[in-house]
Design an enzyme around this catalytic site. Structure first.
Site, short mmCIF file in Angstrom:
data_model
loop_
_atom_site.label_atom_id
_atom_site.label_comp_id
_atom_site.label_asym_id
_atom_site.label_seq_id
_atom_site.Cartn_x
_atom_site.Cartn_y
_atom_site.Cartn_z
N GLU A 290 59.99 39.58 12.30
CA GLU A 290 58.92 39.03 11.46
C GLU A 290 57.58 39.73 11.74
O GLU A 290 57.24 39.98 12.89
CB GLU A 290 58.80 37.53 11.76
CG GLU A 290 57.70 36.82 10.99
CD GLU A 290 57.52 35.38 11.45
OE1 GLU A 290 56.83 34.62 10.75
OE2 GLU A 290 58.08 35.01 12.51
N LYS A 354 58.04 34.25 2.18
CA LYS A 354 58.38 32.99 2.84
C LYS A 354 57.99 31.82 1.94
O LYS A 354 56.89 31.77 1.39
CB LYS A 354 57.66 32.89 4.18
CG LYS A 354 58.10 31.72 5.04
CD LYS A 354 57.44 31.75 6.42
CE LYS A 354 57.95 30.64 7.31
NZ LYS A 354 57.32 30.65 8.65
N CYS A 407 61.45 33.07 10.06
CA CYS A 407 61.10 32.18 11.16
C CYS A 407 61.81 30.84 11.05
O CYS A 407 63.02 30.79 10.94
CB CYS A 407 59.58 32.03 11.24
SG CYS A 407 59.00 31.24 12.76
#
Length: 533
Positions: A290, A354, A407
């Protein structure tokens, strides 16, 4: 056991609170990196006995019993979440001069909030409480419903659901393929509560027999499924991709500095260019964690050119990065926590943003109000990140696709859509370096493994400081890099999913299990009322 049960039931005041807190804290030892699942038998046995003594103030009626049971569950949950989530405070110490003031909110405030769900669980269970097996079913029903609510209320935070404590190893993870984490949680609470029957005798034989049967089925199904695993995966032998995962172990404080970006970028490239290990097969895909790229790529063509220099013909880089987007005249640009697919010519061929952002980490809820109070997010981007309206699959050259999870998106099973069936693997890029050498990275890794089992797909996981790994569709570790170990890992990943139950089936089974516990609890309560009146 009867004498001990009686003493626990009769506890009052501070001793009762302390036992409830410790019961929850002991249960956290079932979570990674410890995996002592037997501690949950102690936790829930104590909780049942405490619930047996939860009468409320004399003459207070139903509300008093409800309130007493709520606070009992709250203290139990507070102990569980403080012991299981204390490591969240480590993220605030990365920039301690600015955020150390918020340490109590992370270490105590969040557990205090999450404990409300467990308070609701015990309060609900108290409505159906009886003197036999039914009260175990009532507790399982209460916790199952509470954990379901915890998965989406206030954006959701289903971290460390009780069911994860029942799945410390692949042998004990396979039930998630049928029931999902929610269904496993319901049955786990029933099984972990069963030893309480030894102390009170009522319904002991029936309850212990049922709990033993459920536990043996849980383990036996895992053994059966793993026994068939190799033959089920054989179909993917001709459709495998060679993957390299880069684990750079960049200190989080260093990542936040602007002066070291070129060096960090070059460290990633140097690891990517290392010769292949094992059988010497060149990786088709290189995966970085990430936000690995410390530049806005669309504003830095030199960085794309440098990537093209390192990649060999036909290789692809899949990397976490920050993406910017013009918001219009006079407005600040929007920033997204993204994943890019970059080919060997330095072209961005696919991207995914995301969807589920971390509150107070990537954005500030009720931002205008809270910023006036001095509460800001811990992200260096102006205004934080923007959530994508929907999830885009990552399409690789040649047509293969990954299902991207950035994540902590990997902890939300219900947010993985039906389009996952069109992909060859789950891809989880993360930066657990925020949390240091704590249980956090191990807990995160376990939950990502369960997503692989639920969806019948392999998992490719790249983490800045670890744990990076390739996991097969049965949750088994194919190859990995331990926490805080800098290096690369070469492995192969199958491109075809194994037979599994789809998302709708898992949801239906969860509701079926929950309804079954409700019926057992309700019938037992009616019988209890009939006997006592």
């Amino acid at each position: 056991m009867e004498r001990l049960a009686g003493r626990i039931m009769l506890l009052w005041g501070l001793p009762r609170v302390v036992v409830a807190f410790l019961a929850g804290a002991i249960g956290a030892l079932a979570l990674p990196p410890f995996g002592f699942f037997a501690t949950l038998f102690v936790s829930f046995t104590l909780l049942v006995w405490l619930m047996d003594g939860s009468t409320g103030s004399p003459g207070g009626g139903l509300f008093a019993r409800f309130r007493s049971a709520f606070w009992l569950g709250w203290f139990f949950g507070f102990g569980y979440f403080v012991a299981g989530l204390w490591w969240l405070g480590n993220a605030l110490l990365v920039e301690a001069d600015e955020f150390a003031w918020a340490l109590p909110l992370a270490v105590l405030g969040l557990p205090a909030y999450l404990a409300i769900f467990y308070g609701l669980a015990t309060a609900l269970a108290r409505l159906f409480w009886s003197d036999g097996v039914g009260r175990l079913a009532a507790l399982a029903f209460g916790f199952g419903l509470a954990e379901w609510l915890r998965s989406f209320v206030a954006t959701g935070f289903p971290w460390n659901a009780i069911g994860y404590g029942a799945m410390p190893m692949p042998l004990m993870m396979q039930s998630a393929a049928v029931l999902g984490i929610s269904g496993v949680t319901v049955l786990a609470v029933f099984v972990f509560s069963a030893p309480a029957l030894v102390g009170t005798k009522k319904g002991m034989r029936t309850g212990l027999a049922l709990a033993t049967a459920l536990f043996c089925t849980h383990v036996g199904f895992g053994a059966w499924r793993l026994h068939l695993a190799d033959s089920a995966l054989a179909a993917t032998a001709e459709n495998r991709m060679a993957v390299r995962i880069v684990q750079p172990v960049i200190d989080q404080a260093r990542k936040l500095e602007n002066s070291d970006r070129v060096e960090i970028f070059e460290e990633h490239l140097a690891l990517s260019a290392l010769p292949p290990d094992g059988d010497g097969k060149r990786p088709d895909i290189i995966v970085w964690p990430e936000t690995s790229i410390p530049f806005i790529l669309t504003q830095n063509p030199d960085a794309l050119a440098r990537i093209a220099e390192v990649l060999q013909d036909g290789q692809v880089l899949v990397t976490g990065a920050v993406r910017s987007e013009d918001a219009g005249a006079g407005l600040a640009p929007r920033f997204y926590n993204s994943i890019y697919v970059i080919d060997s010519e330095g072209q961005i061929v696919s991207a995914s943003d995301k969807v589920h952002l971390v509150p107070f980490g990537e954005y500030v809820p009720y931002e205008d109000l809270l910023r006036r109070l001095g509460i800001t997010d811990a992200i260096a981007m102006p205004g934080g990140f923007t959530a994508a309206p929907g999830r885009a699959l990552l399409t690789l050259p040649g047509g293969r696709a990954f299902y991207p999870l950035v994540c902590y998106e990997a902890i939300f099973p219900d947010e993985i859509g039906d389009d996952v069936e069109r992909t060859g693997a789950l891809l989880n890029v993360t930066n657990d370096g925020w949390f240091g050498a704590t249980p956090g990275p191990y807990q995160h890794f376990q939950q990502a493994r369960i997503r692989a089992i639920e969806n019948g797909l392999p998992l490719i996981r790249a983490a800045n400081t670890g744990i990076s790994a390739v996991v097969d569709p049965y949750g088994r570790l194919i190859k990995g890099i331990g926490y805080n170990q800098k290096g690369v890992m070469d492995s192969t990943v199958g491109g075809v999913s194994v037979p599994h139950w789809d998302r709708d089936a898992r949801k239906n089974y969860f509701w079926l299990v929950l309804a079954s516990m409700f019926l057992i609890a309700a019938i037992s309560r009616v019988g209890f009322n009939f006997r006592t009146n």
